[in-house]
Design an enzyme around this catalytic site. Sequence first.
Site, mmCIF file in Angstrom:
data_model
loop_
_atom_site.group_PDB
_atom_site.id
_atom_site.type_symbol
_atom_site.label_atom_id
_atom_site.label_comp_id
_atom_site.label_asym_id
_atom_site.label_seq_id
_atom_site.Cartn_x
_atom_site.Cartn_y
_atom_site.Cartn_z
ATOM 1 C CB CYS A 1 -48.726 -21.118 -17.636
ATOM 2 S SG CYS A 1 -49.268 -22.278 -16.171
ATOM 3 C CG HIS B 1 -53.368 -22.125 -17.716
ATOM 4 N ND1 HIS B 1 -51.970 -21.881 -18.083
ATOM 5 C CD2 HIS B 1 -54.310 -21.171 -17.793
ATOM 6 C CE1 HIS B 1 -51.965 -20.954 -19.080
ATOM 7 N NE2 HIS B 1 -53.062 -20.308 -18.631
#
Length: 1032
Positions: free
Chosen positions: A57, A307
């Site tokens: 990510c 994340h």
Amino acid sequence: MRTASTTSTTPTASAARRYQTPPGARDTLGTGQVTSAGSFSAPQNAFVGLTNLGATCYVNTFLQMWFLNLELRQALYLCPSACGDGVPKDTDYEPQTICEHLQYLFALLQNSKRRYIDPSAFVKALGLDTGQQQDAQEFSKLFMSLLEDTLSKQKNPDVRNIVQKQFCGEYAYVTVCNQCGRESKLVSKFYELELNIQGHKQLTDCITEFLKEEKLEGDNRYFCETCQSKQNATRKIRLLSLPCTLNLQLMRFVFDRQTGHKKKLNTYIGFSELLDMEPFMEQKNGVYVYELSAVLIHRGVSAYSGHYIAHVKDPQTGEWYKFNDEDIEKMEGKKLQLGIEEDLAEPSKSQTRKPKCGKGTHCSRNAYMLVYRLQAREKSLTVQVPAFLQELVERDNCKFEEWCNEMAEMRKQSVARGKIKHEEVKELYQRLPAEAGSPYDFISLEWLQKWLDESTPPKPIDNTACLCSHGKLHPDKISLMKRISEYVADFFYRRYGGGPRLNVKALCKDCVVERCRILRLKNQLNEDYKTVTNLLKMTVKGTDGFWVGKASLRSWRQLALEQLNEQDEDAEHSNGKMNGNAQNKDESNEEKREEEEELNFNEDIVCPHGDLCISENERRVVSKEAWEKLKQYFPKAPEFPNNKECCSQCKILEREGEENEALHKMMASEQKTSLQNLFHDKCRPCLGSWPQETDELYIVSQFFVEEWRKFVRRPTRCSPVSSIANSVLLCPHGGLMFTFASMTKEDSKHIALIWPSEWERIQKLFVVDHVIKITRSQTAEGARYASEPQLCPECREGLLCQQQRDLREYTQATIYIHKVVDNKKANGGTKRQKLSHQSYITYQKQGIRRSTRHRKVRGEKALLVSASQTLKELKIQIMHAFSVAPFDQNLSLDGKMLSDDTATLGSLGVIPESVILLKADEPIADYAAMDDVMHGERGGEGLPEDGRGKVERGDCATSNAFLPFPSVCMPEEGFKGESRCFFPFESPHMNPTPSPSPPHLLALFPSQGLVCLATDGFPRRSHQKGRGFVTW
């Protein structure tokens, strides 16, 4: 880190398909649940997402941010490609360079009809591990360096200089001597400003601290060339020029010296959408107003997980978008909305409240990078995709539309099949229940549920798992069956087959009777227990009774209950369990019963010959009524009437045992009398001080002496010793394994010396296999000692080598770490007495008892280690025990420094019971000023004023890197010497955490480019008012 939830429909080796292939929608083919192709199509005029490949990510956020930098995208499109003339339709496009990968990726992001694309070809080209989270800020720096190096070979200046034009600025380190006022300036380029956020609330405060003036005083004074001496001085950074795109790195990931790991600072930092940099510039006559264009977010409380998402502003429309891998969300009203990104995954009570933000300002505790663009007055740039790339994108869009049509047709067919199946199920479901008085069948409930599920076509009906040992329906399996009408059963068996059919007469009568018996006994057990207890209180007269073991009587109720439960379980699993796992379970139960051979009722009074045991203390007589009650529960129990004689063989053995015990006592008494001093270990000869009254001594194994003493002390419990096995002290050639010197020291524990008078008595009492004797003779040089048999030099050398090998191959052995304070140990000596080689082997192999008591010493701790363990792993253990970071540890053993972190403890000479000295480096308050560093090792010759000094072969150029691609970096400001380099260390990648796999340094070689060199991974570091340096 969020993991990818989709995979490709058809795997292919081509890079083009790795960018294009949609996620698998055929996993449920033929079940009526085919995924709609519309969920993979991008909405009109919407941005395209990127697939998260597992832990990528952080890559996706930077790719989206760079894609929306129109000038960078335009320059990449202008970069010539090897396929500029087009790609044949029958071949797949294979990008060869990083620029070609970015070109094709950006073209797909711009004009693809997919909702998201797969960047695995680009990630693979960089050599990134998709399953491991990397440092996002370091990835940005190293990729920009790679891209700049790649584009520097282009002829078009708009392409060649795009990275410098967009991202590169200049600042100068300025040092002013307080004595003469001389100003020294070192100019350096930057691609981002790394800002310390500790103790600050606003972005402008962080920039102010970055430019804050420092005082160089005391040991940190500056060497002035004019004064030719060290003088007090001031130092600060001056911003000379700023790029079009200003990257501000917020140093949220810092190194915690106490734990030796990185940690994340979850403090709020306020920032505005407009940033005026003019107050911070050296020259005030330029345009320095910037507007916010991107905010990169790290969600999570830890520096090692979380994340990454990006909020990026569309430069053409001014609208804000949130890029979260495959998902892209448009913000309302052209306003930046951070939303739930500010909620930590693990909230704590000590979290601070979010400050109030005015109009045009924001605050975040998860933002780690802010991107500002110079406020532009002209209209935004329009970027067109080159013709050959547009052809590739259109070709991919055609394939995607074909796939969507295929999915739609599959869905249509699946729906049609589903309707037919639904009508069939509806009709049968209505006729499924069996009416009263009508014939019916039993069918597996599990199979029926699968038939109703529709997800998979049902298999043939299998009722074998519900049968008992008699081949009929087991009564305990009724709950796993469903009673259905005969009409539906006929349909099922015609359509799907299988069997056996179980109708109304299938229930097993024998199993029902057995189950009733077991249930009746279970219910009757408590009442019978009271009855038997009362009967046991009655006195049995005459021979009208039975022998029962006392242990069996104490636990007969528990044994009966366990036996009934076992019968219950055996009946339940008599013919297996549903899903066909019964046979395996029966086999495992049988093995378990064989391993746990417990005595059944009344078997505790059965002798080894199968008759009544002779010990009356272990049994008692019970009445006939009590025995009959017990026999109901234990019909197979051994039965011994009151008049039953004991085992005759056991009686004979008992008499023989008593005679042997008397004989052993007599032997022990005789041997003790004959060898009184040997038994009490008194008046023993010693080789170190040879007794004057004799010139010869005999040797026996110490093991024999210890076993013999055990027998003499307890002749009825221990076996007598009849022979002396001296062969254990000899080699296979019959030679002695020990030297005279070793028998006086470390090997003295394996031998026992015998006087000649004792030896005469020993030969009469025991059988001796080999006579071993030491004789003394007088010569002109003095006393001379000889052994019979003589020493075997070859076997003796082999024994010593084996002992050394064993000391290097230990596992889970104890060593001691002693922390040194002011070069002195806390208590006394510098070395503990270690296990000798031979005694360690004896302790390990022969099991001779050895005291393991350790005398506690202040400042010392015991650690369990193995010989195959590396020094780096030991340092990590020491870090947890002493709270000393690995790079601050100086270890030594017997005066020798231990420095090779990749070497094993065995190869370094660390053996069990070793004492390793630990000296911890104290944190250095400050490094010398940069100009002093420049003069220190180069004799006053610093870098040129433009910062581009000559870099010698082997000079370090950047920090530990994870990207295995060549790059070119100019030496950082503060470059010193041939093998040392300094960097601002607030960045998380500048604070490496010790790990089993060593990090790397990127070293600059002028003729070969940038290559990776392995290091120990433990940098030395210091801190200097928010701008520290890391040195290797």
